[in-house]
Design a protein around this motif. Sequence first.
Motif, PDB file in Angstrom:
ATOM      1  N   UNK A 183      10.185  -5.462  -0.050  1.00 18.52           N
ATOM      2  CA  UNK A 183      11.518  -4.751   0.394  1.00 18.52           C
ATOM      3  C   UNK A 183      12.344  -4.367  -0.739  1.00 18.52           C
ATOM      4  N   UNK A 184      12.629  -5.211  -1.522  1.00 13.81           N
ATOM      5  CA  UNK A 184      13.751  -5.135  -2.520  1.00 13.81           C
ATOM      6  C   UNK A 184      13.177  -3.931  -3.458  1.00 13.81           C
ATOM      7  N   UNK A 185      11.779  -4.101  -3.843  1.00 11.56           N
ATOM      8  CA  UNK A 185      11.111  -2.998  -4.700  1.00 11.56           C
ATOM      9  C   UNK A 185      11.073  -1.529  -4.242  1.00 11.56           C
ATOM     10  N   UNK A 186      10.904  -1.456  -2.712  1.00 16.21           N
ATOM     11  CA  UNK A 186      10.769  -0.358  -1.972  1.00 16.21           C
ATOM     12  C   UNK A 186      12.185   0.175  -2.089  1.00 16.21           C
TER      13      UNK A 186
ATOM     14  N   UNK B 260      12.840   3.909  -1.424  1.00 13.35           N
ATOM     15  CA  UNK B 260      12.039   4.282  -0.213  1.00 13.35           C
ATOM     16  C   UNK B 260      12.496   3.603   1.067  1.00 13.35           C
ATOM     17  N   UNK B 261      12.729   4.205   2.112  1.00 13.65           N
ATOM     18  CA  UNK B 261      13.271   3.371   3.552  1.00 13.65           C
ATOM     19  C   UNK B 261      12.056   2.727   4.067  1.00 13.65           C
ATOM     20  N   UNK B 262      12.372   1.337   4.285  1.00 15.48           N
ATOM     21  CA  UNK B 262      11.354   0.886   5.207  1.00 15.48           C
ATOM     22  C   UNK B 262      11.637   0.860   6.698  1.00 15.48           C
ATOM     23  N   UNK B 263      10.895   0.884   7.534  1.00 12.75           N
ATOM     24  CA  UNK B 263      11.095   0.925   8.806  1.00 12.75           C
ATOM     25  C   UNK B 263      10.174   0.036   9.731  1.00 12.75           C
TER      26      UNK B 263
ATOM     27  N   UNK C   2       0.626  -1.234   0.130  1.00 10.70           N
ATOM     28  CA  UNK C   2       0.000  -0.105   0.049  1.00 10.70           C
ATOM     29  C   UNK C   2       0.872   1.245  -0.003  1.00 10.70           C
ATOM     30  N   UNK C   3       2.012   1.012   0.784  1.00 10.71           N
ATOM     31  CA  UNK C   3       2.710   2.368   0.842  1.00 10.71           C
ATOM     32  C   UNK C   3       3.503   2.699  -0.546  1.00 10.71           C
ATOM     33  N   UNK C   4       3.973   1.533  -1.050  1.00 16.03           N
ATOM     34  CA  UNK C   4       4.490   1.668  -2.290  1.00 16.03           C
ATOM     35  C   UNK C   4       3.749   2.259  -3.344  1.00 16.03           C
ATOM     36  N   UNK C   5       2.542   1.560  -3.402  1.00 10.47           N
ATOM     37  CA  UNK C   5       1.563   2.044  -4.372  1.00 10.47           C
ATOM     38  C   UNK C   5       0.997   3.681  -3.895  1.00 10.47           C
ATOM     39  N   UNK C   6       1.118   4.108  -3.041  1.00  9.47           N
ATOM     40  CA  UNK C   6       0.745   5.346  -2.646  1.00  9.47           C
ATOM     41  C   UNK C   6       1.882   6.455  -2.944  1.00  9.47           C
ATOM     42  N   UNK C   7       3.265   5.718  -3.023  1.00  8.31           N
ATOM     43  CA  UNK C   7       4.301   6.866  -3.596  1.00  8.31           C
ATOM     44  C   UNK C   7       4.125   6.597  -5.270  1.00  8.31           C
ATOM     45  N   UNK C   8       3.786   5.625  -5.671  1.00  7.32           N
ATOM     46  CA  UNK C   8       3.621   5.531  -7.084  1.00  7.32           C
ATOM     47  C   UNK C   8       2.572   6.578  -7.635  1.00  7.32           C
ATOM     48  N   UNK C   9       1.411   6.456  -6.871  1.00  4.24           N
ATOM     49  CA  UNK C   9       0.435   7.518  -7.398  1.00  4.24           C
ATOM     50  C   UNK C   9       0.915   8.662  -7.009  1.00  4.24           C
TER      51      UNK C   9
END
Length: 100
Positions: free
Chosen positions: A80-83, A88-91, A36-43
């Motif tokens: 995680x690899x895609x992010x 994008x930083x994953x926490x 969801x976070x990745x897709x929000x970034x893409x959008x």
Amino acid sequence: MTKVKKQSEKFGSFWDAVSDTPEEAGNTKVRSALMSQINQYIARKGYTQAQVAEICQITQPRASELVNGKLSKFSLDALVNIAAAAKLQVNITVNEVEFA
């Protein structure tokens, strides 16, 4: 062995209700949140699938699966690899849960 869930059971989330084990539910919740976070970034960036593929270092069909929310197609590792490829930083936050 799959546990049969009673119709009257209460669940903490949708993923708890549809998963066979708490471990599976936990993994699915984390993958879902990350996707969801990745897709929000893409959008927000307005990227096309072709741009997503290039930026995230994946194929265009894989980018299509990502932006269309095909969660079952992605492991936590893959997300995680895609992010990371998208800069994008994953926490991760781990909280203790008390069971009744």
